[in-house]
Design a protein around this motif. Structure first.
Motif, PDB file in Angstrom:
ATOM      1  N   ASN A 243       0.852  -1.191   0.000  1.00 57.69           N
ATOM      2  CA  ASN A 243       0.000   0.000   0.000  1.00 57.69           C
ATOM      3  C   ASN A 243       0.883   1.234   0.000  1.00 57.69           C
ATOM      4  O   ASN A 243       2.111   1.127  -0.040  1.00 57.69           O
ATOM      5  CB  ASN A 243      -0.999  -0.014   1.170  1.00 57.69           C
ATOM      6  CG  ASN A 243      -0.346   0.060   2.529  1.00 57.69           C
ATOM      7  OD1 ASN A 243       0.780   0.545   2.677  1.00 57.69           O
ATOM      8  ND2 ASN A 243      -1.034  -0.423   3.555  1.00 57.69           N
ATOM      9  N   SER A 244       0.255   2.381   0.034  1.00 61.25           N
ATOM     10  CA  SER A 244       1.010   3.632  -0.117  1.00 61.25           C
ATOM     11  C   SER A 244       1.838   3.981   1.108  1.00 61.25           C
ATOM     12  O   SER A 244       2.676   4.872   1.051  1.00 61.25           O
ATOM     13  CB  SER A 244       0.043   4.782  -0.422  1.00 61.25           C
ATOM     14  OG  SER A 244      -0.872   4.954   0.652  1.00 61.25           O
ATOM     15  N   ARG A 245       1.609   3.271   2.214  1.00 56.03           N
ATOM     16  CA  ARG A 245       2.296   3.618   3.466  1.00 56.03           C
ATOM     17  C   ARG A 245       3.570   2.815   3.702  1.00 56.03           C
ATOM     18  O   ARG A 245       4.237   3.000   4.715  1.00 56.03           O
ATOM     19  CB  ARG A 245       1.329   3.453   4.642  1.00 56.03           C
ATOM     20  CG  ARG A 245       0.122   4.375   4.568  1.00 56.03           C
ATOM     21  CD  ARG A 245      -0.741   4.291   5.798  1.00 56.03           C
ATOM     22  NE  ARG A 245      -1.270   2.957   6.017  1.00 56.03           N
ATOM     23  CZ  ARG A 245      -2.345   2.464   5.418  1.00 56.03           C
ATOM     24  NH1 ARG A 245      -2.989   3.211   4.522  1.00 56.03           N
ATOM     25  NH2 ARG A 245      -2.769   1.248   5.682  1.00 56.03           N
ATOM     26  N   GLY A 246       3.907   1.910   2.797  1.00 57.56           N
ATOM     27  CA  GLY A 246       5.164   1.193   2.922  1.00 57.56           C
ATOM     28  C   GLY A 246       5.026  -0.217   3.456  1.00 57.56           C
ATOM     29  O   GLY A 246       3.952  -0.645   3.889  1.00 57.56           O
ATOM     30  N   VAL A 247       6.150  -0.935   3.429  1.00 55.65           N
ATOM     31  CA  VAL A 247       6.154  -2.369   3.760  1.00 55.65           C
ATOM     32  C   VAL A 247       5.673  -2.626   5.182  1.00 55.65           C
ATOM     33  O   VAL A 247       4.891  -3.556   5.432  1.00 55.65           O
ATOM     34  CB  VAL A 247       7.573  -2.958   3.568  1.00 55.65           C
ATOM     35  CG1 VAL A 247       7.597  -4.431   3.948  1.00 55.65           C
ATOM     36  CG2 VAL A 247       8.037  -2.786   2.128  1.00 55.65           C
ATOM     37  N   GLN A 248       6.133  -1.833   6.125  1.00 55.82           N
ATOM     38  CA  GLN A 248       5.788  -2.093   7.526  1.00 55.82           C
ATOM     39  C   GLN A 248       4.283  -2.107   7.755  1.00 55.82           C
ATOM     40  O   GLN A 248       3.777  -2.877   8.576  1.00 55.82           O
ATOM     41  CB  GLN A 248       6.446  -1.046   8.439  1.00 55.82           C
ATOM     42  CG  GLN A 248       7.935  -1.246   8.629  1.00 55.82           C
ATOM     43  CD  GLN A 248       8.274  -2.601   9.214  1.00 55.82           C
ATOM     44  OE1 GLN A 248       9.017  -3.374   8.619  1.00 55.82           O
ATOM     45  NE2 GLN A 248       7.701  -2.919  10.371  1.00 55.82           N
ATOM     46  N   SER A 249       3.564  -1.276   7.030  1.00 58.43           N
ATOM     47  CA  SER A 249       2.128  -1.151   7.260  1.00 58.43           C
ATOM     48  C   SER A 249       1.330  -2.345   6.751  1.00 58.43           C
ATOM     49  O   SER A 249       0.161  -2.501   7.100  1.00 58.43           O
ATOM     50  CB  SER A 249       1.597   0.131   6.610  1.00 58.43           C
ATOM     51  OG  SER A 249       1.719   0.063   5.201  1.00 58.43           O
ATOM     52  N   VAL A 250       1.948  -3.205   5.933  1.00 58.06           N
ATOM     53  CA  VAL A 250       1.227  -4.377   5.428  1.00 58.06           C
ATOM     54  C   VAL A 250       1.771  -5.693   5.974  1.00 58.06           C
ATOM     55  O   VAL A 250       1.253  -6.755   5.646  1.00 58.06           O
ATOM     56  CB  VAL A 250       1.226  -4.425   3.879  1.00 58.06           C
ATOM     57  CG1 VAL A 250       0.437  -3.264   3.302  1.00 58.06           C
ATOM     58  CG2 VAL A 250       2.635  -4.460   3.314  1.00 58.06           C
ATOM     59  N   ARG A 251       2.800  -5.637   6.811  1.00 57.76           N
ATOM     60  CA  ARG A 251       3.406  -6.880   7.304  1.00 57.76           C
ATOM     61  C   ARG A 251       2.421  -7.733   8.091  1.00 57.76           C
ATOM     62  O   ARG A 251       2.367  -8.955   7.932  1.00 57.76           O
ATOM     63  CB  ARG A 251       4.632  -6.565   8.169  1.00 57.76           C
ATOM     64  CG  ARG A 251       5.836  -6.102   7.376  1.00 57.76           C
ATOM     65  CD  ARG A 251       7.114  -6.218   8.188  1.00 57.76           C
ATOM     66  NE  ARG A 251       8.231  -5.572   7.522  1.00 57.76           N
ATOM     67  CZ  ARG A 251       8.916  -6.087   6.518  1.00 57.76           C
ATOM     68  NH1 ARG A 251       8.580  -7.281   6.046  1.00 57.76           N
ATOM     69  NH2 ARG A 251       9.924  -5.420   5.981  1.00 57.76           N
ATOM     70  N   SER A 252       1.648  -7.111   8.963  1.00 52.78           N
ATOM     71  CA  SER A 252       0.719  -7.874   9.795  1.00 52.78           C
ATOM     72  C   SER A 252      -0.328  -8.575   8.940  1.00 52.78           C
ATOM     73  O   SER A 252      -0.613  -9.765   9.125  1.00 52.78           O
ATOM     74  CB  SER A 252       0.050  -6.945  10.817  1.00 52.78           C
ATOM     75  OG  SER A 252      -0.917  -7.646  11.561  1.00 52.78           O
ATOM     76  N   PHE A 253      -0.914  -7.835   7.989  1.00 48.80           N
ATOM     77  CA  PHE A 253      -1.927  -8.441   7.114  1.00 48.80           C
ATOM     78  C   PHE A 253      -1.318  -9.541   6.260  1.00 48.80           C
ATOM     79  O   PHE A 253      -1.902 -10.619   6.104  1.00 48.80           O
ATOM     80  CB  PHE A 253      -2.555  -7.373   6.219  1.00 48.80           C
ATOM     81  CG  PHE A 253      -3.497  -7.933   5.200  1.00 48.80           C
ATOM     82  CD1 PHE A 253      -4.726  -8.437   5.574  1.00 48.80           C
ATOM     83  CD2 PHE A 253      -3.149  -7.975   3.846  1.00 48.80           C
ATOM     84  CE1 PHE A 253      -5.604  -8.965   4.626  1.00 48.80           C
ATOM     85  CE2 PHE A 253      -4.004  -8.499   2.899  1.00 48.80           C
ATOM     86  CZ  PHE A 253      -5.240  -9.002   3.299  1.00 48.80           C
ATOM     87  N   ALA A 254      -0.132  -9.296   5.716  1.00 51.35           N
ATOM     88  CA  ALA A 254       0.520 -10.307   4.890  1.00 51.35           C
ATOM     89  C   ALA A 254       0.770 -11.583   5.687  1.00 51.35           C
ATOM     90  O   ALA A 254       0.527 -12.696   5.200  1.00 51.35           O
ATOM     91  CB  ALA A 254       1.833  -9.762   4.338  1.00 51.35           C
TER      92      ALA A 254
END
Length: 248
Positions: free
Chosen positions: A30-41
């Motif tokens: 997403n537009s906020r970077g890798v850290q912001s999607v790690r939990s969902f991934a």
């Protein structure tokens, strides 16, 4: 397939979850970077990446972000993506509800044609005319009598067939809605938009659309939606959409 998905909201996140569940290799960004999607991934077994990673070495790309945000993606993002990799646009234009007015669309340009111009690449229009709840909860196995349909529009036959297969994998009957120029038939306030129709009614809704009529109904759609209150039920939203364009 290796599939990059940009956007992890109601639509992008649900598509990622469904396609991962049937065995695809999913990368999410997403537009906020890798850290912001790690939990969902980690939750769904996908790979967290940045937007550049979502388009690198993949077989298909799904862009599930608000339509105005398409213009904010890096201009060179798709430059190295091979021409045979389909780019799917799931967005919709909601002036007066969420989005500022976009003159080209107001003048009649189909929404996904505008998106294609922002991305600098042809797109396939899909997953835009199904409600988030329906996408998450109402998918059915192929051949089920109560399976809902999703329209797929675009110009490249090979790319379109790849996306048609992904719609089927997600649990819905794909309906070819024609060229990208014809994708106005599945935009908001048209007879095929978010009405929880099966394949035959979806085809009927696409055929019943009249060019230019939806723009005049968008204000009515916003008004009716506001009347539903802050937490409308799924059934009420479907009923509202069907009331805008009744099909016999």
């Amino acid at each position: 397939m290796r599939i990059g998905i940009i956007g992890t909201g109601h639509i992008g996140g649900t598509i990622a979850r469904k396609l991962k569940a049937v065995g695809h290799d999913i990368r999410v960004a997403n537009s906020r970077g890798v850290q912001s999607v790690r939990s969902f991934a980690a939750e769904i077994g996908a790979t967290a990446v940045d937007v550049s990673g979502a388009v690198r070495d993949v077989d298909a790309i799904i862009v599930a972000i608000p339509l105005p945000a398409m213009a904010l993606l890096p201009k060179e993002l798709f430059d190295s993506v091979p021409a045979d990799v389909p780019i799917v646009d799931t967005s919709n234009y909601y002036p007066g509800m969420r989005d500022e007015s976009i003159p080209e669309i107001e003048d009649g340009m189909p929404e996904s044609v505008w998106v294609s111009k922002q991305l600098g690449r042809p797109v396939i229009k899909a997953f835009n005319n199904i409600l988030a709840y329906s996408l998450a909860e109402l998918g059915r196995p192929e051949g089920a009598p109560d399976r809902l349909a999703v329209a797929v529009g675009g110009d490249n036959p090979t790319s379109k067939q790849i996306v048609i297969a992904l719609v089927n994998d997600a649990g819905f009957d794909p309906v070819d809605s024609g060229s990208l120029e014809d994708s106005w038939r599945q935009q908001p306030a048209t007879p095929a938009y978010c009405c929880d129709y099966g394949i035959e009614m979806m085809r009927k809704g696409l055929a019943a659309a009249v060019k230019g009529m939806a723009s005049g109904k968008r204000g009515r759609m916003a008004e009716l939606f506001a009347q539903l209150g802050p937490d409308p039920s799924h059934a009420d939203i479907v009923k509202m959409n069907r009331s805008l364009n009744p099909l016999a």
